[in-house]
Scaffold this motif. Structure first.
Motif: not given
Length: 570
Positions: A216-223, A227-231
């Motif tokens: 979902x993060x990779x498909x989203x247009x929202x940057x 930045x918010x993703x916990x890696x």
């Protein structure tokens, strides 16, 4: 009665009071005719008159036979009467026979020949009567044996069936143990696998959720989502450690030899007779039968050798040799005795002369002469490496004293759990592969099957040891280390002497248990003398007739009279 009595007197033909019979006339007579008429006939003076009560008795039958044979007709000339007997042809003959056939034959009076033949028949009668009595007695004994045999058969059959049931139960118990072990192993393995499968499913579910979130993060247009993703969780993700995979067991069935499990059916020797002889030697460490009731006995602890004649009210010493330590005795085919004495083999002739037969550079312990006059000698030889002291060795010598074979080394090939060791003698073995075959070979015997039996004592103070069976190649076919029955657990096996019966049973005297072990293919009994009152059996000998001679050790009992036993075995 051999003739039917007439209803009336055969003289007067009126009187019915028959009292007499004339054997010559073959007539039944009344009292009056016998006394008034028949007795007055001149030709009847020599007639034999008997009372009716005597008719049918053996004496009367003999008289009738005698009268009949005097009127016996010739078989060749039917009108002639036989009056002589031909010994060549063994038959009665008439006068014409003498002239025609028997002119140069030996003749005798027919009366004499008859008495001789009658005596032979009487003797035959006695013999037949004796044979009938013998057969009747044997029949009775056989019937008793049949009853005893049947009872014994049923007892042995019960033992076999009980043993079969024991084996079945033991196999069932072992089968249950192995099955339980398998089930337990599989239960633990299955639990571990199921737990790991559950962990796999849980971890996989968690990973799939994270995968969807990243997608979902990779498909989203929202940057901002990037930045918010916990890696951190993803990078630090540790996969679970799973248990080992399932163990794959194998089952290796053992070969079962049913006869070995159940046991062997072997005929136990039966004692038919025991003869006890008193003697003055308290400890008979060696006994050798010479002839009749003459034996050679020795006590090697007191250095005494004696030849005794036991066939007396009191034994008679035929020869005594003092200050000679005889370790063993064996008889040659011609009746001489070979003695093991220190570093010599000596010969004691039938005339009582003691000579040196062979001097050897070793310490002889035992000697045995087989039916081919080969000598088997057990001995000790000094260790050439010096660190082991003395080594046991067994030699085979020919009649001239030449060594034909030596046994002293072996290599262990297989060591099983049943007191059996297979080994072989081979000069090609390296030093570190060789082991000494014997410690102290104190007795040796060449069996009727041409194997070699050796008593090897490892403890000289107690005589604890074993019995080895070797073939001619030196292979150890069998080791016997004593009985394992419950009553013998507290006793060491201390073999002292060996002998072989005519039926190929091996007898071993055991001074640890004060008994005699009887071996066939397996142990038959280890209490052979317990029930017959023989105390402390020590030395053994089988004579030419198959009788067992036993010399005992009474040195520990001052009150007990020393004895020699002679046992007849069936």
């Amino acid at each position: 009665m051999e003739a039917q009595i007439s209803a009336v007197c055969q003289f007067c033909e009126t009187s019915r009071e028959i009292k007499w019979r004339c054997l010559n006339c073959d007539l039944f007579l009344c009292r009056i005719c016998n006394s008034r008429i028949h007795s007055k006939i001149m030709s009847s003076v020599e007639h034999k008159i008997i009372h009716l009560d005597q008719c049918g008795t053996e004496e009367v039958v003999n008289n009738i036979r005698k009268l009949d044979f005097k009127q016996m007709k010739c078989k060749t000339h039917h009108d002639k009467t036989c009056f002589v007997f031909c010994r060549n042809c063994n038959q009665p003959i008439c006068s014409l026979c003498i002239l025609i056939i028997h002119q140069n034959h030996t003749l005798c009076e027919i009366d004499d020949a008859y008495e001789e033949k009658l005596a032979d028949v009487e003797n035959l009668k006695v013999e037949i009567k004796s044979n009938i009595a013998f057969i009747t007695n044997e029949e009775t004994l056989l019937q008793e044996d049949a009853l005893k045999g049947k009872k014994h058969h049923m007892e042995i059959r019960t033992l076999i069936l009980n043993r079969e049931e024991e084996v079945k139960q033991e196999i069932a118990r072992k089968s249950k143990d192995v099955s339980d072990e398998l089930e337990s192993e599989w239960h633990n393995t299955e639990q571990s696998i199921n737990s790991d499968i559950e962990l796999c499913l849980k971890t996989k579910s968690n990973l799939l959720k994270r995968k969807d979130n990243i997608h979902k993060i990779l498909k989203s247009h929202d940057p901002r989502l990037v930045f918010d993703a916990s890696l951190t969780d993803v990078k630090q993700l540790h996969l679970p450690m799973f248990g080992k995979r399932a163990s794959l067991f194998q089952f290796f069935p053992k070969t079962i030899e049913a006869k070995g499990i159940l046991g062997d059916l072997i005929e136990k020797p039966i004692i038919e007779n025991i003869t006890v002889y008193s003697i003055d030697m308290k400890c008979i460490s060696c006994i050798s039968h010479c002839e009749a009731e003459k034996v050679l006995i020795c006590n090697n602890s007191e250095d005494i050798l004696k030849k005794e004649d036991l066939n007396c009210d009191r034994f008679q010493t035929l020869k005594t040799l003092q200050d000679i330590r005889v370790m063993d005795i064996s008889q040659t085919k011609d009746g001489h005795a070979i003695l093991s004495v220190g570093d010599d083999l000596k010969i004691l002739t039938k005339t009582g002369q003691l000579k040196t037969f062979l001097h050897v550079e070793l310490i002889t312990l035992c000697v045995h002469v087989n039916t081919e006059n080969e000598l088997f000698v057990g001995a000790l030889v000094k260790d050439p490496d010096h660190w082991r002291g003395e080594l046991g060795i067994v030699l085979i010598l020919d009649e001239e004293g030449n060594t034909t074979c030596t046994f002293d080394k072996r290599k262990i090939v297989n060591d099983s759990d049943n007191d059996y060791i297979t080994g072989c003698y081979d000069d090609s073995f390296d030093e570190d592969e060789e082991v000494d075959m014997f410690d102290f070979p104190s007795r040796v015997l060449n069996t009727k099957k041409d194997d070699i039996l050796i008593i090897d004592n490892s403890n000289l103070s107690t005589y604890a040891g074993k019995v080895l069976l070797l073939n001619r190649s030196g292979d150890i076919v069998r080791e016997y280390r004593g009985c394992r029955c419950e009553n013998c657990n507290d006793f060491n096996f201390c073999p002292f002497d060996i002998a072989e019966t005519h039926s190929n049973l091996i007898l071993i005297s055991d001074i640890g248990k004060h008994s005699i072990h009887v071996l066939g293919k397996t142990l038959i009994t280890c209490s052979f003398v317990d029930d017959i009152g023989i105390n402390s059996p020590l030395s053994l000998c089988i004579d030419a007739a198959g009788k067992l001679w036993i010399g005992c050790d009474m040195s520990a009992d001052d009150d007990e009279e020393p004895k020699i036993y002679c046992i007849t075995l069936n």
